[in-house]
Design an enzyme around this catalytic site. Sequence first.
Site, short mmCIF file in Angstrom:
data_model
loop_
_atom_site.label_atom_id
_atom_site.label_comp_id
_atom_site.label_asym_id
_atom_site.label_seq_id
_atom_site.Cartn_x
_atom_site.Cartn_y
_atom_site.Cartn_z
CG ASP A 15 -13.85 19.80 -31.28
OD1 ASP A 15 -12.88 20.47 -30.86
OD2 ASP A 15 -14.42 18.97 -30.57
CB CYS A 73 -11.74 16.95 -30.78
SG CYS A 73 -11.46 15.24 -30.30
N GLY A 76 -9.54 14.41 -27.80
CA GLY A 76 -8.81 13.74 -28.87
C GLY A 76 -9.45 12.43 -29.29
NE ARG A 140 11.00 -5.53 -32.88
CZ ARG A 140 10.32 -5.43 -31.77
NH1 ARG A 140 9.27 -6.18 -31.57
NH2 ARG A 140 10.69 -4.59 -30.84
#
Length: 156
Positions: A15, A73, A76, A140
């Site tokens: 942004d 941004c 964030g 995993r």
Amino acid sequence: MIRKLTDKPIAIATDHRGVALKARLKAWLAANGYGVTDCGADSEGERVNAMDYALRLAAELKAGRSDFAVGICGSGQMMAITANRFPFVRATLLHTLEEAAPAREHGDANVLVLGADVTEPAVAERILATFLSTAALGDRYAERRARLARLDISAL
């Protein structure tokens, strides 16, 4: 030169609050042999909505033009929240270098989100370098990612 996990361009968007950081990270990407797809914004002077730019990043990933994206941004938060609305996006908001490797190793994150107002540019570069050079782990962690991919609202 860092170990590259992709030959596709890295999509990057911000942004208005992250324009300067985006420029610095684009320069870092180019200097380290990455192509870049700039999804905007280009001006600090005009207020824009981070959500719109997160959607542009998601479109690049969905179309297969990029394997990884960087969203910026102010904090964030909005970039990460918006990007994670899509099942093919695994966005992670990182603040420290120590968070970068586990985000890739354990969660196979494909979107790095940074807060321009809270992340020093030199730290952002180091986070990006680690993010783009760390492979996802198997065992995993692969099972966890597969389970995550199967989640949807009906799981509640």
